[in-house]
Design a protein around this motif. Structure first.
Motif, PDB file in Angstrom:
ATOM      1  N   TRP A  69       1.023 -10.171  -0.270  1.00 21.65           N
ATOM      2  CA  TRP A  69       0.027  -9.576   0.624  1.00 21.65           C
ATOM      3  C   TRP A  69       0.611  -8.425   1.439  1.00 21.65           C
ATOM      4  CZ3 TRP A  69      -3.302 -13.708   3.627  1.00 21.65           C
ATOM      5  CH2 TRP A  69      -4.032 -14.475   2.707  1.00 21.65           C
TER       6      TRP A  69
ATOM      7  N   THR B 284       0.817  -1.219   0.000  1.00 27.16           N
ATOM      8  CA  THR B 284       0.000   0.000   0.000  1.00 27.16           C
ATOM      9  C   THR B 284       0.845   1.260   0.000  1.00 27.16           C
ATOM     10  OG1 THR B 284      -0.129   0.122   2.421  1.00 27.16           O
ATOM     11  CG2 THR B 284      -1.762  -1.260   1.301  1.00 27.16           C
TER      12      THR B 284
ATOM     13  N   GLU C 148      -5.980  -4.658   2.811  1.00 28.13           N
ATOM     14  CA  GLU C 148      -6.511  -5.283   4.018  1.00 28.13           C
ATOM     15  C   GLU C 148      -5.675  -6.472   4.489  1.00 28.13           C
ATOM     16  OE1 GLU C 148     -10.961  -5.617   4.252  1.00 28.13           O
ATOM     17  OE2 GLU C 148     -10.824  -4.922   2.177  1.00 28.13           O
TER      18      GLU C 148
ATOM     19  N   CYS D 149      -8.798 -14.027  -2.714  1.00 26.91           N
ATOM     20  CA  CYS D 149      -8.446 -12.990  -1.739  1.00 26.91           C
ATOM     21  C   CYS D 149      -7.794 -11.767  -2.384  1.00 26.91           C
ATOM     22  CB  CYS D 149      -7.501 -13.560  -0.682  1.00 26.91           C
ATOM     23  SG  CYS D 149      -8.240 -14.798   0.398  1.00 26.91           S
ATOM     24  N   GLU D 150      -7.574 -11.808  -3.677  1.00 29.93           N
ATOM     25  CA  GLU D 150      -6.869 -10.720  -4.355  1.00 29.93           C
ATOM     26  C   GLU D 150      -7.507  -9.347  -4.123  1.00 29.93           C
ATOM     27  OE1 GLU D 150      -3.827  -8.960  -6.481  1.00 29.93           O
ATOM     28  OE2 GLU D 150      -3.998 -10.993  -5.689  1.00 29.93           O
ATOM     29  N   PRO D 151      -8.845  -9.215  -4.132  1.00 29.68           N
ATOM     30  CA  PRO D 151      -9.415  -7.887  -3.856  1.00 29.68           C
ATOM     31  C   PRO D 151      -9.000  -7.327  -2.496  1.00 29.68           C
ATOM     32  CG  PRO D 151     -11.073  -9.296  -4.853  1.00 29.68           C
ATOM     33  CD  PRO D 151      -9.890 -10.170  -4.550  1.00 29.68           C
ATOM     34  N   LEU D 152      -8.860  -8.192  -1.493  1.00 25.11           N
ATOM     35  CA  LEU D 152      -8.395  -7.726  -0.184  1.00 25.11           C
ATOM     36  C   LEU D 152      -6.959  -7.240  -0.247  1.00 25.11           C
ATOM     37  CD1 LEU D 152      -9.802 -10.564   2.132  1.00 25.11           C
ATOM     38  CD2 LEU D 152     -10.760  -8.291   1.758  1.00 25.11           C
ATOM     39  N   CYS D 153      -6.159  -7.899  -1.078  1.00 27.10           N
ATOM     40  CA  CYS D 153      -4.768  -7.474  -1.255  1.00 27.10           C
ATOM     41  C   CYS D 153      -4.717  -6.103  -1.910  1.00 27.10           C
ATOM     42  CB  CYS D 153      -4.019  -8.510  -2.091  1.00 27.10           C
ATOM     43  SG  CYS D 153      -2.250  -8.202  -2.252  1.00 27.10           S
ATOM     44  N   THR D 154      -5.577  -5.889  -2.903  1.00 29.09           N
ATOM     45  CA  THR D 154      -5.607  -4.618  -3.627  1.00 29.09           C
ATOM     46  C   THR D 154      -5.955  -3.456  -2.709  1.00 29.09           C
ATOM     47  OG1 THR D 154      -6.238  -5.787  -5.645  1.00 29.09           O
ATOM     48  CG2 THR D 154      -6.632  -3.412  -5.586  1.00 29.09           C
ATOM     49  N   THR D 155      -6.849  -3.678  -1.765  1.00 35.67           N
ATOM     50  CA  THR D 155      -7.256  -2.614  -0.853  1.00 35.67           C
ATOM     51  C   THR D 155      -6.348  -2.480   0.363  1.00 35.67           C
ATOM     52  OG1 THR D 155      -8.774  -4.139   0.285  1.00 35.67           O
ATOM     53  CG2 THR D 155      -9.677  -2.822  -1.534  1.00 35.67           C
TER      54      THR D 155
END
Length: 425
Positions: free
Chosen positions: A331, A144, A298, A290-296
């Protein structure tokens, strides 16, 4: 009074590139409130201080590692691997490793290679293999943080091109500084929890998700043991079988794991059988979900560990775990391998990367393997609690502290790098 976290930046540099990165990492840690030691490893092939160091930098000693809560290692790439000089320093710590004095520190790495794809990833992963054996916590880069993206988005640490006359583009220096700040944060958590180990915390329990393949009896047994170990360290545990994406329950009616379980957890333990040297496809599918969580962002900062079952003792017991950990670096996770931090690990075959069972000797894991899995879960919960700033009570009698923490006379320590000293270099 709580002391400042201790961060050691230990590097090998012949042409000045790693010296520049090390200075930037030290600056980042200092800016975050850490006390820093900037140290170079001895290079017998190089006479005098490395280029780019107008004032001599002290040579690293074992005491610098023992003193530190967090360590940033820097090495140039040689044939896709760690340099001989840094490797020699790491190998010289064998006696400390045997005494258990190297474990439970957080580490990360930096490197440099001439080509963009000439080892800037592989060298860091090679470095971390030694750190698994130490029993350290291995810190990924923060996905991030825009400074890492600007420097090539290397999830394993910082990889830079060679410096020109000792000067690196600011892009890579900023990434190194961010790495120093990040490890300073985790070092602070470790130092704070060590100083207040007897304190009673009022925060919520540490949350552990143990996610496992549903079709392998051996994996289920290890998952149960790991969950039991985490609960013994006062963690709240969700034990969930994996299922194809979009499936709410397994054929047996058990509630299936979802990315929401990962988002809920402070730490995640993954278990799966091995197929062709990699974890079974069902786990790979779940990680993709779980990729969307990685993108945000989380998933950044979650602690992770893993365990596997194989058809034969050497058909992926190590490589599948290492490949899985390579994925979890993306991650921004903090990897928590068992290392050789408890006799249970050696009794179960001595796999420092995670508990492994071979079904060649039967589907049911031996008692020693089950105990190793329980220890791995306890360790994950305990260290996750420390990183969260919550003191976890470790079950059983307290272990003998490492030599550096024992009472009695200690050898003199080299001077700590102060801010004024940093500015002078």
């Amino acid at each position: 009074m709580q002391r400042a976290p201790h961060v050691a930046v230990i590097y090998h540099s012949r042409k000045g590139t790693l010296h520049a990165l090390a200075r930037a990492a030290a600056d980042g840690a200092l800016a975050g409130g850490a006390t820093v030691r900037l140290r170079r490893v001895e290079d017998r092939a190089l006479k005098g201080p490395p280029p780019g160091a107008p004032h001599p930098v002290p040579v690293a000693t074992h005491d610098d590692v023992l003193w530190a809560d967090g360590v940033v290692f820097g090495t140039p790439t040689y044939f896709g691997n760690v340099s001989a000089a840094l490797k020699q320093f790491l190998e010289s710590t064998s006696d400390l490793w045997r005494a258990g004095a190297l474990a439970d520190r957080v580490v990360t790495g930096m490197t440099s290679a001439n080509s963009p794809h000439g080892g800037r990833e592989a060298t860091l992963l090679a470095l971390y293999r030694s750190m698994y054996h130490w029993g350290t916590l291995i810190m990924s880069a923060d996905p991030t943080d825009s400074s890492f993206t600007a420097a090539g988005a290397n999830p394993y640490g910082v990889g830079a091109p060679p410096a020109t006359d000792g000067a690196l583009p600011d892009t890579y220096l900023r990434a190194a500084g961010a790495l120093g700040r990040r490890i300073g944060h985790y070092a602070h958590q470790l130092a704070a929890s060590r100083a207040s180990r007897a304190a009673r915390s009022t925060t919520r329990p540490t949350r552990i998700a143990v996610l496992h393949h549903p079709d392998c009896a051996s994996t289920r047994i290890l998952a149960d043991a790991l969950a039991h170990g985490a609960r013994s360290a006062q963690a709240e545990v969700r034990l969930r079988p994996l299922a194809p994406p979009g499936t709410a329950h397994t054929p047996t009616g058990a509630r299936a794991a979802t990315p929401a379980d990962v988002a809920w957890a402070d730490a995640v333990a993954f278990g799966a059988p091995v197929r062709a040297g990699l974890v079974a496809p069902l786990l790979s599918q779940f990680l993709a979900a779980c990729e969307p969580l990685c993108t945000t962002g989380e998933l950044a900062g979650k602690t992770v560990t893993a365990f596997v079952t194989t058809s034969h003792p050497h058909s992926g017991s190590e490589t599948a775990l290492l490949a899985l950990y390579d994925v979890l670096h993306h991650w921004g996770a903090v990897l928590v391998p068992p290392g050789y931090t408890d006799p249970a690990v050696a009794a179960a075959g001595g796999n420092p990367y995670g508990t492994a069972h071979s079904t060649a000797g039967g589907s049911r894991p031996a008692d020693a393997t089950v105990k190793a899995a329980a220890f791995q879960g306890q360790r994950l919960a305990r260290l996750t609690a420390r990183l969260r700033g919550r003191c976890a009570t470790s079950p059983g009698p307290p272990r003998e502290p490492p030599p550096a923490d024992r009472a009695g006379p200690q050898p003199p320590r080299p001077p700590v790098l102060s801010l004024s000293e940093r500015n002078s270099t």
